[in-house]
Design a protein around this motif. Structure first.
Motif, PDB file in Angstrom:
ATOM      1  N   ASN A 139       8.123   6.745   2.121  1.00 47.86           N
ATOM      2  CA  ASN A 139       8.920   5.630   1.602  1.00 47.86           C
ATOM      3  C   ASN A 139      10.102   5.306   2.504  1.00 47.86           C
ATOM      4  OD1 ASN A 139       8.185   4.453  -1.200  1.00 47.86           O
ATOM      5  ND2 ASN A 139       7.723   6.620  -1.412  1.00 47.86           N
ATOM      6  N   ALA A 140      10.707   6.334   3.083  1.00 47.61           N
ATOM      7  CA  ALA A 140      11.811   6.089   4.018  1.00 47.61           C
ATOM      8  C   ALA A 140      11.311   5.333   5.252  1.00 47.61           C
ATOM      9  CB  ALA A 140      12.434   7.420   4.430  1.00 47.61           C
ATOM     10  N   ALA A 141      10.119   5.713   5.743  1.00 55.57           N
ATOM     11  CA  ALA A 141       9.538   5.020   6.890  1.00 55.57           C
ATOM     12  C   ALA A 141       9.203   3.576   6.530  1.00 55.57           C
ATOM     13  CB  ALA A 141       8.287   5.755   7.364  1.00 55.57           C
ATOM     14  N   PHE A 142       8.669   3.374   5.304  1.00 48.38           N
ATOM     15  CA  PHE A 142       8.335   2.020   4.879  1.00 48.38           C
ATOM     16  C   PHE A 142       9.597   1.173   4.713  1.00 48.38           C
ATOM     17  CE2 PHE A 142       7.724  -1.060   1.419  1.00 48.38           C
ATOM     18  CZ  PHE A 142       6.735  -1.842   1.997  1.00 48.38           C
ATOM     19  N   ALA A 143      10.658   1.764   4.180  1.00 48.82           N
ATOM     20  CA  ALA A 143      11.921   1.039   4.019  1.00 48.82           C
ATOM     21  C   ALA A 143      12.458   0.598   5.382  1.00 48.82           C
ATOM     22  CB  ALA A 143      12.945   1.905   3.303  1.00 48.82           C
ATOM     23  N   SER A 144      12.298   1.434   6.398  1.00 54.47           N
ATOM     24  CA  SER A 144      12.733   1.072   7.752  1.00 54.47           C
ATOM     25  C   SER A 144      11.922  -0.113   8.266  1.00 54.47           C
ATOM     26  CB  SER A 144      12.569   2.260   8.695  1.00 54.47           C
ATOM     27  OG  SER A 144      13.343   3.359   8.250  1.00 54.47           O
ATOM     28  N   PHE A 145      10.607  -0.061   8.037  1.00 56.64           N
ATOM     29  CA  PHE A 145       9.744  -1.182   8.438  1.00 56.64           C
ATOM     30  C   PHE A 145      10.137  -2.455   7.692  1.00 56.64           C
ATOM     31  CE2 PHE A 145       6.134  -3.695   6.908  1.00 56.64           C
ATOM     32  CZ  PHE A 145       5.708  -4.268   8.092  1.00 56.64           C
ATOM     33  N   LEU A 146      10.389  -2.314   6.383  1.00 58.46           N
ATOM     34  CA  LEU A 146      10.747  -3.465   5.562  1.00 58.46           C
ATOM     35  C   LEU A 146      12.068  -4.070   6.025  1.00 58.46           C
ATOM     36  CD1 LEU A 146       9.453  -4.884   3.166  1.00 58.46           C
ATOM     37  CD2 LEU A 146      10.843  -3.484   1.646  1.00 58.46           C
ATOM     38  N   ALA A 147      13.015  -3.194   6.389  1.00 64.90           N
ATOM     39  CA  ALA A 147      14.308  -3.679   6.887  1.00 64.90           C
ATOM     40  C   ALA A 147      14.125  -4.501   8.154  1.00 64.90           C
ATOM     41  CB  ALA A 147      15.239  -2.496   7.145  1.00 64.90           C
ATOM     42  N   ALA A 148      13.288  -4.002   9.067  1.00 62.74           N
ATOM     43  CA  ALA A 148      13.042  -4.734  10.314  1.00 62.74           C
ATOM     44  C   ALA A 148      12.331  -6.054  10.031  1.00 62.74           C
ATOM     45  CB  ALA A 148      12.206  -3.871  11.256  1.00 62.74           C
ATOM     46  N   PHE A 149      11.417  -6.040   9.057  1.00 62.33           N
ATOM     47  CA  PHE A 149      10.658  -7.246   8.741  1.00 62.33           C
ATOM     48  C   PHE A 149      11.551  -8.339   8.163  1.00 62.33           C
ATOM     49  CE2 PHE A 149       8.428  -9.698   5.454  1.00 62.33           C
ATOM     50  CZ  PHE A 149       7.460 -10.323   6.228  1.00 62.33           C
TER      51      PHE A 149
END
Length: 239
Positions: free
Chosen positions: A25-35
């Motif tokens: 989830n932390a990795a996905f949140a990082s991806f979501l932030a960049a998106f």
């Protein structure tokens, strides 16, 4: 209920797979932030991604967490210690929902903070509709997957059954769209049956975010059906 909830909280701290889920989830949140930073006005797309994460979290958490509890005899020990069967099922639903909502809230904060044009692109009513729809979706998928894992009592079997359910409900949603175009009695039947497929309702919610808030109320019917079946399973289950 409090005893069952505290027992699950203790297991949560010790479970290896839960740590993996938090890391994912932390990795996905990082991806979501960049998106969303690169697409500041795409708040709706960010929420669609968060909805998908909610579904995956609910599926994996329920199957791995409560499947392990059954395999290790934890559920039977808690009931033998005086816990009510129906309370055990409902506590599992609430605890799983709390975990999934924690992840959803974290992703929602990322969407809001990193969306440069969030308030310019979305008025408060639309944003609230998307947000509440996510909570309803989380509850619907959690209720479904808790029911599956308590029905099967084995984590890997529950995981496979949950994946098959997602695929089947996705095909159901696609069929509903096809039938609706035909304008026949089949369309009316499929339109009624879609209320028993959270994926079909998910498709409705993300297709037009202006109806997200009222449409999410339909998920309450699906949640009620899942919980009613869960209570029936808990009354008859052999521990």
């Amino acid at each position: 209920m409090t005893y069952l909830f505290r027992a699950d909280l203790y297991r949560l701290q010790k479970n290896f797979w839960v740590k993996i889920l938090f890391a994912a989830n932390a990795a996905f949140a990082s991806f979501l932030a960049a998106f969303v930073w690169g697409n500041g006005s795409a708040v709706d797309s960010g929420f669609v991604a968060a909805y998908a994460a909610v579904m995956v979290n609910a599926l994996l958490f329920c199957a791995l967490f409560y499947g392990a509890a059954f395999a290790g005899g934890g559920v039977s020990r808690r009931i033998a210690a005086g816990g009510d069967r129906r309370a055990a099922g409902f506590s599992a639903f609430l605890f799983s929902l709390a975990f999934v909502l924690f992840c959803y809230l974290a992703h929602s904060v990322v969407i809001l903070v990193f969306s440069v044009d969030a308030w310019a692109a979305v008025d408060f009513a639309d944003f609230a509709g998307l947000f509440v729809a996510g909570i309803a979706i989380a509850a619907a998928f959690t209720a479904c997957f808790v029911l599956i894992v308590f029905w099967t009592k084995k984590g890997l079997i529950a995981l496979a059954a949950g994946i098959l359910f997602v695929l089947a409900s996705w095909l159901w949603a696609e069929f509903w769209g096809f039938a609706a175009e035909q304008g026949s009695a089949l369309a009316w039947l499929s339109c009624f049956l879609q209320y028993f497929s959270p994926f079909a309702l998910l498709q409705v919610l993300v297709s037009d975010w202006h109806i997200a808030l009222p449409a999410s109320c339909d998920l309450l019917l699906f949640i009620a059906v899942c919980l009613a079946l869960l209570y029936r399973v808990m009354r008859r289950i052999e521990l």
